[in-house]
Design a protein around this motif. Sequence first.
Motif, PDB file in Angstrom:
ATOM      1  N   ALA A  89       0.891  -1.159   0.000  1.00 53.67           N
ATOM      2  CA  ALA A  89       0.000   0.000   0.000  1.00 53.67           C
ATOM      3  C   ALA A  89       0.928   1.207   0.000  1.00 53.67           C
ATOM      4  O   ALA A  89       1.701   1.396   0.943  1.00 53.67           O
ATOM      5  CB  ALA A  89      -0.907   0.010   1.214  1.00 53.67           C
ATOM      6  N   THR A  90       0.908   2.000  -1.047  1.00 53.82           N
ATOM      7  CA  THR A  90       1.895   3.080  -1.167  1.00 53.82           C
ATOM      8  C   THR A  90       1.727   4.165  -0.117  1.00 53.82           C
ATOM      9  O   THR A  90       2.647   4.929   0.122  1.00 53.82           O
ATOM     10  CB  THR A  90       1.869   3.716  -2.567  1.00 53.82           C
ATOM     11  OG1 THR A  90       0.554   4.197  -2.830  1.00 53.82           O
ATOM     12  CG2 THR A  90       2.281   2.720  -3.621  1.00 53.82           C
ATOM     13  N   ARG A  91       0.564   4.241   0.520  1.00 54.95           N
ATOM     14  CA  ARG A  91       0.385   5.218   1.595  1.00 54.95           C
ATOM     15  C   ARG A  91       1.069   4.776   2.878  1.00 54.95           C
ATOM     16  O   ARG A  91       1.214   5.549   3.809  1.00 54.95           O
ATOM     17  CB  ARG A  91      -1.094   5.452   1.855  1.00 54.95           C
ATOM     18  CG  ARG A  91      -1.747   6.233   0.729  1.00 54.95           C
ATOM     19  CD  ARG A  91      -3.158   6.561   1.058  1.00 54.95           C
ATOM     20  NE  ARG A  91      -3.989   5.361   0.908  1.00 54.95           N
ATOM     21  CZ  ARG A  91      -5.280   5.320   1.166  1.00 54.95           C
ATOM     22  NH1 ARG A  91      -5.898   6.388   1.609  1.00 54.95           N
ATOM     23  NH2 ARG A  91      -5.961   4.212   0.985  1.00 54.95           N
ATOM     24  N   CYS A  92       1.488   3.533   2.946  1.00 54.44           N
ATOM     25  CA  CYS A  92       2.182   3.003   4.122  1.00 54.44           C
ATOM     26  C   CYS A  92       3.578   3.609   4.185  1.00 54.44           C
ATOM     27  O   CYS A  92       4.354   3.494   3.246  1.00 54.44           O
ATOM     28  CB  CYS A  92       2.251   1.477   4.007  1.00 54.44           C
ATOM     29  SG  CYS A  92       3.353   0.694   5.180  1.00 54.44           S
ATOM     30  N   GLN A  93       3.910   4.255   5.284  1.00 57.24           N
ATOM     31  CA  GLN A  93       5.199   4.933   5.415  1.00 57.24           C
ATOM     32  C   GLN A  93       6.157   4.228   6.377  1.00 57.24           C
ATOM     33  O   GLN A  93       7.243   4.725   6.627  1.00 57.24           O
ATOM     34  CB  GLN A  93       4.982   6.373   5.884  1.00 57.24           C
ATOM     35  CG  GLN A  93       4.181   7.198   4.906  1.00 57.24           C
ATOM     36  CD  GLN A  93       4.857   7.311   3.546  1.00 57.24           C
ATOM     37  OE1 GLN A  93       6.047   7.574   3.456  1.00 57.24           O
ATOM     38  NE2 GLN A  93       4.095   7.096   2.489  1.00 57.24           N
ATOM     39  N   THR A  94       5.773   3.083   6.905  1.00 56.97           N
ATOM     40  CA  THR A  94       6.629   2.420   7.887  1.00 56.97           C
ATOM     41  C   THR A  94       7.263   1.172   7.283  1.00 56.97           C
ATOM     42  O   THR A  94       8.286   1.251   6.626  1.00 56.97           O
ATOM     43  CB  THR A  94       5.813   2.076   9.144  1.00 56.97           C
ATOM     44  OG1 THR A  94       4.672   1.298   8.763  1.00 56.97           O
ATOM     45  CG2 THR A  94       5.343   3.331   9.862  1.00 56.97           C
ATOM     46  N   LEU A  95       6.663   0.040   7.495  1.00 56.45           N
ATOM     47  CA  LEU A  95       7.207  -1.229   7.013  1.00 56.45           C
ATOM     48  C   LEU A  95       7.384  -1.223   5.502  1.00 56.45           C
ATOM     49  O   LEU A  95       8.360  -1.761   4.977  1.00 56.45           O
ATOM     50  CB  LEU A  95       6.303  -2.384   7.444  1.00 56.45           C
ATOM     51  CG  LEU A  95       6.719  -3.774   6.997  1.00 56.45           C
ATOM     52  CD1 LEU A  95       8.068  -4.127   7.591  1.00 56.45           C
ATOM     53  CD2 LEU A  95       5.680  -4.792   7.402  1.00 56.45           C
ATOM     54  N   GLN A  98      10.561  -2.217   3.144  1.00 56.08           N
ATOM     55  CA  GLN A  98      10.423  -3.262   2.136  1.00 56.08           C
ATOM     56  C   GLN A  98      10.940  -2.767   0.786  1.00 56.08           C
ATOM     57  O   GLN A  98      11.587  -3.516   0.052  1.00 56.08           O
ATOM     58  CB  GLN A  98       8.965  -3.675   2.022  1.00 56.08           C
ATOM     59  CG  GLN A  98       8.708  -4.831   1.082  1.00 56.08           C
ATOM     60  CD  GLN A  98       7.238  -5.237   1.110  1.00 56.08           C
ATOM     61  OE1 GLN A  98       6.451  -4.735   1.908  1.00 56.08           O
ATOM     62  NE2 GLN A  98       6.883  -6.132   0.241  1.00 56.08           N
ATOM     63  N   ASN A  99      10.681  -1.504   0.459  1.00 56.71           N
ATOM     64  CA  ASN A  99      11.190  -0.947  -0.794  1.00 56.71           C
ATOM     65  C   ASN A  99      12.708  -0.969  -0.829  1.00 56.71           C
ATOM     66  O   ASN A  99      13.302  -1.230  -1.865  1.00 56.71           O
ATOM     67  CB  ASN A  99      10.671   0.475  -0.994  1.00 56.71           C
ATOM     68  CG  ASN A  99       9.199   0.505  -1.315  1.00 56.71           C
ATOM     69  OD1 ASN A  99       8.625  -0.487  -1.745  1.00 56.71           O
ATOM     70  ND2 ASN A  99       8.578   1.644  -1.088  1.00 56.71           N
TER      71      ASN A  99
END
Length: 90
Positions: A47-53, A57-58
Amino acid sequence: VFTTDGARARDVAAHPRLVPAVTLLDADSMVRPLRPPGAALIVDFIATRCQTLCAAQNGVYQQLQRRIRNAGLTGRIQLVTISFDPVWDT
């Protein structure tokens, strides 16, 4: 193996799964096959809005991409990231 994910990873390595014929909508709104002939895929879901995990991962994916390129496997192994939030990720 200490975790369920470790057991899953070991099982997948011992018994690779074939991916059925699937098409996806890419970032340019083009319908494309998930698996081009002759290529192995490594797929992750984000989910590109995810800023943590997801951000971590990226970074792992970037390192993996570099290792694939350095090993001369670019045409044989492809990395695919699939968003599961199509309303937001266009």
